[in-house]
Design an enzyme around this catalytic site. Structure first.
Site, PDB file in Angstrom:
ATOM      1  N   SER A 153       0.853  -1.197   0.000  1.00 58.84           N
ATOM      2  CA  SER A 153       0.000   0.000   0.000  1.00 58.84           C
ATOM      3  C   SER A 153       0.879   1.234   0.000  1.00 58.84           C
ATOM      4  CB  SER A 153      -0.851  -0.021   1.269  1.00 58.84           C
ATOM      5  OG  SER A 153      -1.357   1.263   1.529  1.00 58.84           O
ATOM      6  N   TYR A 166      -0.833  -0.616   9.923  1.00 61.22           N
ATOM      7  CA  TYR A 166      -1.026  -1.041   8.529  1.00 61.22           C
ATOM      8  C   TYR A 166       0.238  -0.756   7.699  1.00 61.22           C
ATOM      9  CZ  TYR A 166      -3.667  -1.061   4.042  1.00 61.22           C
ATOM     10  OH  TYR A 166      -4.133  -1.299   2.771  1.00 61.22           O
ATOM     11  N   LYS A 170       2.496  -3.433   5.735  1.00 58.96           N
ATOM     12  CA  LYS A 170       2.560  -3.357   4.275  1.00 58.96           C
ATOM     13  C   LYS A 170       3.998  -3.192   3.767  1.00 58.96           C
ATOM     14  CE  LYS A 170      -1.689  -3.900   2.823  1.00 58.96           C
ATOM     15  NZ  LYS A 170      -2.053  -5.250   2.348  1.00 58.96           N
TER      16      LYS A 170
HETATM   17  P1  NAD Z   1     -11.908  -5.602   1.193  1.00 58.72           P
HETATM   18  O1  NAD Z   1     -12.202  -5.387   2.629  1.00 58.72           O
HETATM   19  O2  NAD Z   1     -13.049  -5.578   0.231  1.00 58.72           O
HETATM   20  O3  NAD Z   1     -11.131  -6.975   0.955  1.00 58.72           O
HETATM   21  C1  NAD Z   1     -10.372  -7.622   1.925  1.00 58.72           C
HETATM   22  C2  NAD Z   1     -10.908  -9.040   2.070  1.00 58.72           C
HETATM   23  O4  NAD Z   1     -10.061  -9.767   2.954  1.00 58.72           O
HETATM   24  C3  NAD Z   1     -12.318  -9.069   2.657  1.00 58.72           C
HETATM   25  O5  NAD Z   1     -13.199  -9.770   1.795  1.00 58.72           O
HETATM   26  C4  NAD Z   1     -12.122  -9.774   3.988  1.00 58.72           C
HETATM   27  O6  NAD Z   1     -13.229 -10.581   4.389  1.00 58.72           O
HETATM   28  C5  NAD Z   1     -10.884 -10.595   3.738  1.00 58.72           C
HETATM   29  N1  NAD Z   1     -10.188 -10.944   4.972  1.00 58.72           N
HETATM   30  C6  NAD Z   1      -9.922 -10.132   6.024  1.00 58.72           C
HETATM   31  N2  NAD Z   1      -9.285 -10.819   6.972  1.00 58.72           N
HETATM   32  C7  NAD Z   1      -9.121 -12.076   6.521  1.00 58.72           C
HETATM   33  C8  NAD Z   1      -8.525 -13.234   7.062  1.00 58.72           C
HETATM   34  N3  NAD Z   1      -7.956 -13.232   8.276  1.00 58.72           N
HETATM   35  N4  NAD Z   1      -8.522 -14.365   6.322  1.00 58.72           N
HETATM   36  C9  NAD Z   1      -9.094 -14.393   5.088  1.00 58.72           C
HETATM   37  N5  NAD Z   1      -9.700 -13.314   4.542  1.00 58.72           N
HETATM   38  C10 NAD Z   1      -9.709 -12.172   5.250  1.00 58.72           C
HETATM   39  O7  NAD Z   1     -10.841  -4.494   0.792  1.00 58.72           O
HETATM   40  P2  NAD Z   1      -9.923  -4.334  -0.515  1.00 58.72           P
HETATM   41  O8  NAD Z   1      -9.758  -2.872  -0.713  1.00 58.72           O
HETATM   42  O9  NAD Z   1     -10.405  -5.164  -1.621  1.00 58.72           O
HETATM   43  O10 NAD Z   1      -8.521  -4.879   0.027  1.00 58.72           O
HETATM   44  C11 NAD Z   1      -7.758  -5.882  -0.611  1.00 58.72           C
HETATM   45  C12 NAD Z   1      -6.285  -5.678  -0.288  1.00 58.72           C
HETATM   46  O11 NAD Z   1      -5.830  -4.482  -0.920  1.00 58.72           O
HETATM   47  C13 NAD Z   1      -5.981  -5.513   1.197  1.00 58.72           C
HETATM   48  O12 NAD Z   1      -4.759  -6.166   1.502  1.00 58.72           O
HETATM   49  C14 NAD Z   1      -5.812  -4.024   1.351  1.00 58.72           C
HETATM   50  O13 NAD Z   1      -5.021  -3.681   2.458  1.00 58.72           O
HETATM   51  C15 NAD Z   1      -5.150  -3.688   0.037  1.00 58.72           C
HETATM   52  N6  NAD Z   1      -5.229  -2.281  -0.344  1.00 58.72           N
HETATM   53  C16 NAD Z   1      -6.395  -1.740  -0.740  1.00 58.72           C
HETATM   54  C17 NAD Z   1      -6.411  -0.403  -1.119  1.00 58.72           C
HETATM   55  C18 NAD Z   1      -7.660   0.248  -1.624  1.00 58.72           C
HETATM   56  O14 NAD Z   1      -7.596   1.416  -2.079  1.00 58.72           O
HETATM   57  N7  NAD Z   1      -8.808  -0.418  -1.584  1.00 58.72           N
HETATM   58  C19 NAD Z   1      -5.239   0.370  -1.055  1.00 58.72           C
HETATM   59  C20 NAD Z   1      -4.060  -0.220  -0.652  1.00 58.72           C
HETATM   60  C21 NAD Z   1      -4.058  -1.562  -0.304  1.00 58.72           C
END
Ligand code: NAD
Length: 301
Positions: A153, A166, A170
């Protein structure tokens, strides 16, 4: 150029019950992969859990004519990750791709952040990537093939108020792939990171509905599909959002060498601008390159 395909390949996507992971899983399946859809199905802060999230996406894949297994284990559960990998091996006999994407948030300023909030986030993002990777690593080595994508991230790379936990997790993942890229090389295992920006439940409260749509997960997905493909680089950090793609890299300046007679804290202070001079800065392929530079400078080079 040919299309990127995953026929006869098996992929595991963690956290694939929604958001970005769902998009990756659907597209891998559309391109021929057999997919393990892992998701704990809990809340954004990591509490709760339900198999419905993983099962829903696996059903979507099957409805579109693909092959999928739903798995609702937590990525923090060693035995659960080993069992998930065994489940895929029993069904399909190999594992080609791991996309470690599961994540939670416990945002608070560091003053208010408890150690348990810090540990929960480190556990899911950092150890929750290490554990599934550990479970597939020897299989990928034996196959002489593997593609691992971890999820970093901009917070880890550059910082963000309220996300010390976080950010630490990351950036830890970059340290992780920097070594996996070296250790995986001779077995054709490539390890890369995606740094996404996307409209999901994680970012919903931060952006307007228009922006949320303009940065939908499908705009990040092509970058991850490439990082999971035969042609993937290794050790790259691909930033992606809204259709924009960029590479993030760490550079080190050439720096200065202070002779023993000049060595003091004051000399470091007084040479600060020269130490930071960007002329000749480099991105290193391995930690040892820094040491080689120091030895060269010590020898007067
Ligand atoms: P999201 O919350 O929709 O997806 C994360 C998923 O991980 C969820 O479906 C959740 O149920 C699952 N999860 C959480 N804990 C878990 C566990 N212990 N075991 C199995 N599954 C688990 O959010 P997203 O934005 O799709 O995030 C996906 C990844 O991208 C994450 O690692 C997040 O940190 C990263 N990220 C997202 C953004 C953004 O702008 N959305 C930015 C930087 C990084």
């Amino acid at each position: 150029m040919s299309d990127i395909r995953f026929d006869a390949k098996v992929a595991i996507v963690t956290g694939a019950g929604g958001g970005l992971g769902r998009q990756y899983a659907l597209e891998l399946a559309r391109r021929g992969a057999k997919v393990v859809v892992n998701d704990l199905g809990g809340n954004l802060d990591g509490t709760g859990g339900s198999p419905a999230a993983a099962e829903g996406v696996a059903a979507e894949i099957k409805a579109a004519g693909g092959e999928a297994i739903a798995n609702a284990s937590s990525v923090t559960d060693d035995a659960g990750m080993a069992a998930m990998v065994q489940q895929a091996m029993d069904a399909w006999g190999r594992i080609d791709v791991l996309i470690a994407n599961a994540g939670i948030l416990r945002d608070k300023s560091f003053t208010k952040m408890t150690v348990p909030d810090f540990e929960a986030v480190l556990n899911v993002h950092l150890l929750g990537t290490v554990k599934p990777t550990k479970a597939v690593w020897d299989i990928m080595r034996a196959q002489n093939y593997g593609r691992i994508v971890v999820t970093t991230s901009s917070t880890g790379l550059y910082g963000n108020f309220g996300q010390a936990n976080y950010g630490a997790a990351k950036l830890g993942l970059i340290g992780f792939i920097n070594t996996l890229k070296l250790e995986g090389q001779k077995n054709n295992i490539h390890a890369n990171a995606i740094s996404p920006v996307a409209g999901t439940r994680m970012t919903e409260s931060l952006v307007t509905p228009e922006v949320f749509k303009a940065i939908a997960p499908q705009y990040v997905m092509p970058g991850v599909i490439y990082l999971a493909s035969d042609a993937a680089p290794s050790g790259a950090i691909l930033a992606a959002g809204g259709g924009a793609f960029a590479l993030a890299r760490m550079y080190e300046t050439e720096g200065v060498h202070l002779a023993p007679a000049d060595l003091s804290a004051e000399a470091v202070r007084d040479n600060w601008a020269r130490i930071g001079d960007e002329a000749g800065q480099q991105a290193y392929a391995a930690g040892g390159e820094q040491g080689q530079k120091f030895f060269r400078k010590m020898a007067g080079g």
